[in-house]
Scaffold this active site. Structure first.
Site, mmCIF file in Angstrom:
data_model
loop_
_atom_site.group_PDB
_atom_site.id
_atom_site.type_symbol
_atom_site.label_atom_id
_atom_site.label_comp_id
_atom_site.label_asym_id
_atom_site.label_seq_id
_atom_site.Cartn_x
_atom_site.Cartn_y
_atom_site.Cartn_z
ATOM 1 N N VAL A 14 -2.843 -10.483 -26.657
ATOM 2 C CA VAL A 14 -1.983 -11.656 -26.808
ATOM 3 C C VAL A 14 -1.436 -11.749 -28.238
ATOM 4 C CG1 VAL A 14 -2.033 -14.180 -26.898
ATOM 5 C CG2 VAL A 14 -2.884 -12.990 -24.907
ATOM 6 N N THR A 132 -6.926 -18.947 -24.248
ATOM 7 C CA THR A 132 -7.178 -19.827 -23.103
ATOM 8 C C THR A 132 -8.560 -20.459 -23.273
ATOM 9 O OG1 THR A 132 -5.865 -18.328 -21.751
ATOM 10 C CG2 THR A 132 -7.276 -19.899 -20.583
ATOM 11 N N GLU A 162 -0.720 -19.084 -23.673
ATOM 12 C CA GLU A 162 0.178 -17.952 -23.450
ATOM 13 C C GLU A 162 0.200 -17.585 -21.971
ATOM 14 O OE1 GLU A 162 2.430 -16.486 -25.489
ATOM 15 O OE2 GLU A 162 2.871 -15.746 -23.489
ATOM 16 N N PHE A 163 1.411 -17.357 -21.444
ATOM 17 C CA PHE A 163 1.544 -17.046 -20.008
ATOM 18 C C PHE A 163 1.979 -15.610 -19.751
ATOM 19 C CE2 PHE A 163 2.092 -21.676 -20.270
ATOM 20 C CZ PHE A 163 1.159 -22.084 -19.316
ATOM 21 N N LYS A 221 -2.939 -24.388 -18.321
ATOM 22 C CA LYS A 221 -3.151 -22.933 -18.404
ATOM 23 C C LYS A 221 -4.183 -22.495 -17.354
ATOM 24 C CE LYS A 221 -3.283 -18.743 -19.469
ATOM 25 N NZ LYS A 221 -2.208 -17.800 -19.171
ATOM 26 N N GLY A 274 -7.497 -8.034 -10.482
ATOM 27 C CA GLY A 274 -8.345 -7.735 -11.633
ATOM 28 C C GLY A 274 -7.717 -8.338 -12.870
ATOM 29 N N CYS A 277 -8.057 -12.139 -17.149
ATOM 30 C CA CYS A 277 -7.828 -13.590 -17.112
ATOM 31 C C CYS A 277 -8.241 -14.297 -15.820
ATOM 32 C CB CYS A 277 -6.359 -13.882 -17.382
ATOM 33 S SG CYS A 277 -5.871 -13.449 -19.048
ATOM 34 N N PHE A 339 -6.116 -2.179 -14.142
ATOM 35 C CA PHE A 339 -6.144 -3.296 -13.181
ATOM 36 C C PHE A 339 -4.787 -3.576 -12.545
ATOM 37 C CE2 PHE A 339 -4.245 -7.200 -14.956
ATOM 38 C CZ PHE A 339 -4.048 -6.853 -16.284
ATOM 39 N N ARG A 444 -2.922 -0.595 -2.219
ATOM 40 C CA ARG A 444 -1.792 -1.323 -2.811
ATOM 41 C C ARG A 444 -0.568 -1.361 -1.912
ATOM 42 N NH1 ARG A 444 -2.723 -4.359 -7.449
ATOM 43 N NH2 ARG A 444 -4.364 -3.368 -8.644
HETATM 44 P P1 NAD Z 1 -8.525 -9.280 -26.974
HETATM 45 O O1 NAD Z 1 -9.972 -9.056 -26.775
HETATM 46 O O2 NAD Z 1 -7.566 -8.190 -26.637
HETATM 47 O O3 NAD Z 1 -8.243 -9.673 -28.502
HETATM 48 C C1 NAD Z 1 -8.975 -10.599 -29.217
HETATM 49 C C2 NAD Z 1 -9.102 -10.113 -30.656
HETATM 50 O O4 NAD Z 1 -9.699 -11.152 -31.436
HETATM 51 C C3 NAD Z 1 -9.984 -8.884 -30.839
HETATM 52 O O5 NAD Z 1 -9.247 -7.845 -31.453
HETATM 53 C C4 NAD Z 1 -11.135 -9.374 -31.732
HETATM 54 O O6 NAD Z 1 -11.594 -8.387 -32.641
HETATM 55 C C5 NAD Z 1 -10.487 -10.525 -32.454
HETATM 56 N N1 NAD Z 1 -11.424 -11.491 -33.000
HETATM 57 C C6 NAD Z 1 -12.514 -12.077 -32.409
HETATM 58 N N2 NAD Z 1 -13.095 -12.932 -33.249
HETATM 59 C C7 NAD Z 1 -12.399 -12.896 -34.406
HETATM 60 C C8 NAD Z 1 -12.522 -13.568 -35.636
HETATM 61 N N3 NAD Z 1 -13.497 -14.463 -35.850
HETATM 62 N N4 NAD Z 1 -11.622 -13.291 -36.611
HETATM 63 C C9 NAD Z 1 -10.634 -12.393 -36.403
HETATM 64 N N5 NAD Z 1 -10.457 -11.723 -35.249
HETATM 65 C C10 NAD Z 1 -11.338 -11.977 -34.254
HETATM 66 O O7 NAD Z 1 -8.164 -10.591 -26.162
HETATM 67 P P2 NAD Z 1 -6.754 -10.973 -25.500
HETATM 68 O O8 NAD Z 1 -6.602 -10.288 -24.188
HETATM 69 O O9 NAD Z 1 -5.688 -10.848 -26.514
HETATM 70 O O10 NAD Z 1 -7.002 -12.511 -25.168
HETATM 71 C C11 NAD Z 1 -7.050 -13.480 -26.195
HETATM 72 C C12 NAD Z 1 -6.989 -14.853 -25.568
HETATM 73 O O11 NAD Z 1 -5.728 -15.014 -24.887
HETATM 74 C C13 NAD Z 1 -8.057 -15.117 -24.502
HETATM 75 O O12 NAD Z 1 -8.440 -16.468 -24.580
HETATM 76 C C14 NAD Z 1 -7.329 -14.849 -23.197
HETATM 77 O O13 NAD Z 1 -7.884 -15.587 -22.119
HETATM 78 C C15 NAD Z 1 -5.934 -15.362 -23.504
HETATM 79 N N6 NAD Z 1 -4.865 -14.733 -22.716
HETATM 80 C C16 NAD Z 1 -4.886 -13.391 -22.465
HETATM 81 C C17 NAD Z 1 -3.831 -12.817 -21.746
HETATM 82 C C18 NAD Z 1 -3.819 -11.339 -21.442
HETATM 83 O O14 NAD Z 1 -2.973 -10.910 -20.675
HETATM 84 N N7 NAD Z 1 -4.705 -10.527 -22.012
HETATM 85 C C19 NAD Z 1 -2.772 -13.605 -21.301
HETATM 86 C C20 NAD Z 1 -2.784 -14.966 -21.592
HETATM 87 C C21 NAD Z 1 -3.831 -15.524 -22.301
HETATM 88 C C1 UDX Z 2 -2.207 -13.040 -15.528
HETATM 89 C C2 UDX Z 2 -1.112 -14.112 -15.356
HETATM 90 O O1 UDX Z 2 -0.112 -13.617 -14.458
HETATM 91 C C3 UDX Z 2 -0.496 -14.437 -16.700
HETATM 92 O O2 UDX Z 2 0.447 -15.484 -16.545
HETATM 93 C C4 UDX Z 2 -1.602 -14.892 -17.640
HETATM 94 O O3 UDX Z 2 -1.064 -15.190 -18.897
HETATM 95 C C5 UDX Z 2 -2.658 -13.805 -17.763
HETATM 96 O O4 UDX Z 2 -3.170 -13.492 -16.460
HETATM 97 P P1 UDX Z 2 -2.238 -10.414 -15.842
HETATM 98 O O5 UDX Z 2 -3.674 -10.544 -15.489
HETATM 99 O O6 UDX Z 2 -1.871 -9.657 -17.062
HETATM 100 O O7 UDX Z 2 -1.577 -11.861 -15.991
HETATM 101 O O8 UDX Z 2 -1.450 -9.716 -14.619
HETATM 102 P P2 UDX Z 2 -0.926 -10.243 -13.204
HETATM 103 O O9 UDX Z 2 0.407 -9.665 -12.975
HETATM 104 O O10 UDX Z 2 -1.059 -11.690 -13.038
HETATM 105 O O11 UDX Z 2 -1.916 -9.511 -12.185
HETATM 106 C C6 UDX Z 2 -3.292 -9.854 -12.099
HETATM 107 C C7 UDX Z 2 -3.939 -9.079 -10.972
HETATM 108 O O12 UDX Z 2 -3.466 -9.529 -9.703
HETATM 109 C C8 UDX Z 2 -3.660 -7.569 -11.008
HETATM 110 O O13 UDX Z 2 -4.816 -6.867 -10.653
HETATM 111 C C9 UDX Z 2 -2.581 -7.396 -9.969
HETATM 112 O O14 UDX Z 2 -2.533 -6.105 -9.438
HETATM 113 C C10 UDX Z 2 -3.015 -8.424 -8.932
HETATM 114 N N1 UDX Z 2 -1.909 -8.884 -8.065
HETATM 115 C C11 UDX Z 2 -0.838 -9.513 -8.601
HETATM 116 C C12 UDX Z 2 -2.006 -8.710 -6.690
HETATM 117 O O15 UDX Z 2 -2.991 -8.165 -6.180
HETATM 118 N N2 UDX Z 2 -0.989 -9.170 -5.894
HETATM 119 C C13 UDX Z 2 0.108 -9.806 -6.395
HETATM 120 O O16 UDX Z 2 0.982 -10.205 -5.607
HETATM 121 C C14 UDX Z 2 0.185 -9.989 -7.801
#
Ligand code: NAD
Ligand code: UDX
Length: 480
Positions: A14, A132, A162-163, A221, A274, A277, A339, A444
């Protein structure tokens, strides 16, 4: 208040892409992304491989890095200099203690809040929850900051979830459906909300920026992810009925999705959702409901997860039962480990669970994924939650870099991820090298089932019956 310098704490999936796009769209703002992990920051600064695979990301980073976008481990200096701080650290599900397996672990959020309070010496700072979090997490951040505030310092805490979805992150950030900002309903709160909104207004139309109170934003969220996950569990529950009756889940999805009240997106049946999130956030919501003494609401959302677990096991059970109820020592080719397509992320990938169930039965797996590394696959499959015997996993699993070699001699091919390249394979060539009868399991719904049938494959697709002889295999009930 005009924002000139942003610090983003957490350079992950993110923080990295979000701040790269902000830097690209706001050349007048200096953006520094910091992380505790030196190796992660080194990768963000490298010209070779960024730490995450995301289409379009490299171009954005290359364009801005060294100009108004910086990646650093000097967390304190970046906090000190910034007017606005994004907290983008991970918030995983707790693995021990109170709320284990459901509640979000906020230890990283808390440690960042304490660090901010320690480092900031003067001025007004806007602290933004990008991660989140459970509802009212902003209150905890606010309390930690207030209890440690130095004279002459003031804070506003905002929620700005973040979405973005992985695989389409850059597109989602450049052209989001909406941006959500929640804050205190006070003059200071409104001022901070407007300051953050002014950053997004560099490229996002005003009407897409939604402003709410903090708790609505935090809950929205969790609610958004719960609704999306629920849609997938709903269509996957239908896929089980389709397979038992001869209805086709794609036709059902089309028929219900054309109702404008339902809409066509996110109705693709699969072997289960998978990603980092959905499961985490739905469990977080379930825990919240239990804590609020709303057991019926908690049970309702818990069922979204239960159906997902059921779907993963149902798919694996179908593979085993079709292969004459035994996969012991049989070579099975797994196509896809991430995933979803267009990401190398494997967090909570359904592929892991399907592989686990097949390994439990003694299958020999040959796994091919276009982006996921051997180390990552082995690390996921030898994780203590997945296997108690890492050596056995290493013995039974081979990682292939060529899909044709992976499937040569295999009794079955199993599609777990919807990578586009899988559709274009030469299945005649694959069929010729496989053990007979050759089985294809499409988790799939991306392969041309009719073509595979003509080649001689026994074909099983999530959510429809495609067998020529219409024989329904005897499938033992899925166990938990
Ligand atoms: P991530 O694990 O990829 O990244 C998190 C980073 O934070 C890591 O690099 C870690 O080293 C760092 N970190 C942890 N503690 C720290 C500290 N005290 N100081 C500095 N750095 C530190 O996680 P992500 O996938 O980017 O997710 C982050 C957040 O955003 C989560 O709450 C997640 O639920 C939310 N989110 C993720 C997605 C997604 O698609 N991955 C989408 C929307 C929201
Ligand atoms: C999700 C949310 O979509 C995003 O808004 C949020 O910020 C983070 O979580 P992400 O997990 O990155 O995003 O991917 P997403 O496209 O939502 O897919 C999640 C899982 O659902 C994947 O494993 C995907 O293959 C599966 N999926 C998605 C299905 O099985 N069927 C569908 O119709 C859509």
């Amino acid at each position: 208040m005009k924002i000139q310098k942003i610090c983003c704490i957490g350079a992950g999936y993110v923080g990295g892409p979000t701040c790269s796009v902000i830097a690209m769209q706001c050349p007048d703002i200096e953006v520094t992304v910091v992380d505790l992990s030196q190796s992660r920051i080194d990768e963000w600064n490298s010209d070779e491989h960024l730490p995450i695979y995301e289409p379009g990301l490299k171009d954005v980073v290359t364009k801005c890095r060294g100009k108004n976008l910086f990646f650093s481990t000097d967390i304190d200096s970046a906090i000190h200099a910034a007017d606005l701080l994004f907290i983008s650290v991970n918030t995983p599900t707790k693995t021990f203690g109170l709320g284990k397996g459901r509640a979000a672990d906020l230890k990283y959020i808390e440690s960042v809040a304490r660090r901010i309070a320690e480092v900031v010496e003067s001025g007004e700072k806007i602290v933004v929850e990008k991660s989140t979090v459970p509802v009212r997490a902003a209150e905890s951040i606010q309390r930690i900051l207030k209890a440690n505030t130095k004279p002459g310092v003031s804070y506003q805490v905002l929620s700005n979830p973040e979405f973005l979805a992985e695989g389409t992150a850059i597109q989602d950030l450049i052209s989001p459906d909406r941006v959500l900002i929640g804050g205190e309903q006070t003059s200071g709160g409104y001022k901070a909300i407007d300051a953050l909104a002014s950053i997004y207004e560099h490229w996002i139309p005003k009407h897409k920026i939604i402003k709410t109170n903090t708790w609505s934003s935090e809950l929205s969220k969790l609610a958004a992810n719960a609704f999306l996950a629920q849609r997938i569990s709903s269509i996957n529950s239908m896929s089980a009925i389709c397979e038992a009756t001869g209805a086709d889940v794609n036709e059902v999805a089309h028929a219900i999705g054309t109702d404008s009240r339902v809409g066509p997106r996110f109705l693709q049946a699969s072997l289960g959702f998978g990603g980092s999130c959905f499961q985490k956030d739905v469990l977080n919501l379930v825990y919240l409901c239990e804590a609020l003494n709303l057991p019926e609401v908690a049970a309702y959302w818990q069922q979204v997860i239960n159906i997902n677990d059921f779907q993963r096991r149902r798919f694996a059970t179908k593979i085993i039962s079709c292969l004459f109820n035994t996969v012991t020592d049989k070579r099975i080719g797994i196509l896809g480990f991430s995933f979803k397509k267009n990401t190398a992320d494997t967090r909570e990938s359904s592929s892991i669970y399907v592989c686990k169930y097949l390994l439990d039965e003694g299958a020999q797996l040959v796994i091919y994924d276009p982006q996921v590394s051997r180390e990552q696959i082995i690390s996921d499959l030898t994780h203590p939650i997945i296997s108690e015997d890492p050596e056995r996993v290493e013995r039974l699993v081979t990682i292939a870099t060529d899909p044709y070699k992976a499937l040569s001699g295999a009794h079955a091919l199993v599609v777990c991820t919807e990578w586009d390249e899988f559709r274009g394979y030469d299945f005649q060539k694959i069929y010729d090298t496989m053990a007979k009868p050759a089985f294809a399991f499409d988790g799939r719904g991306i392969l041309d089932a009719e073509h595979l049938l003509e080649l001689g494959f026994h074909v099983e697709v999530i959510g429809k019956v495609v067998r020529k002889n219409n024989m329904i295999p005897i499938t033992p009930p899925a166990e938990n």
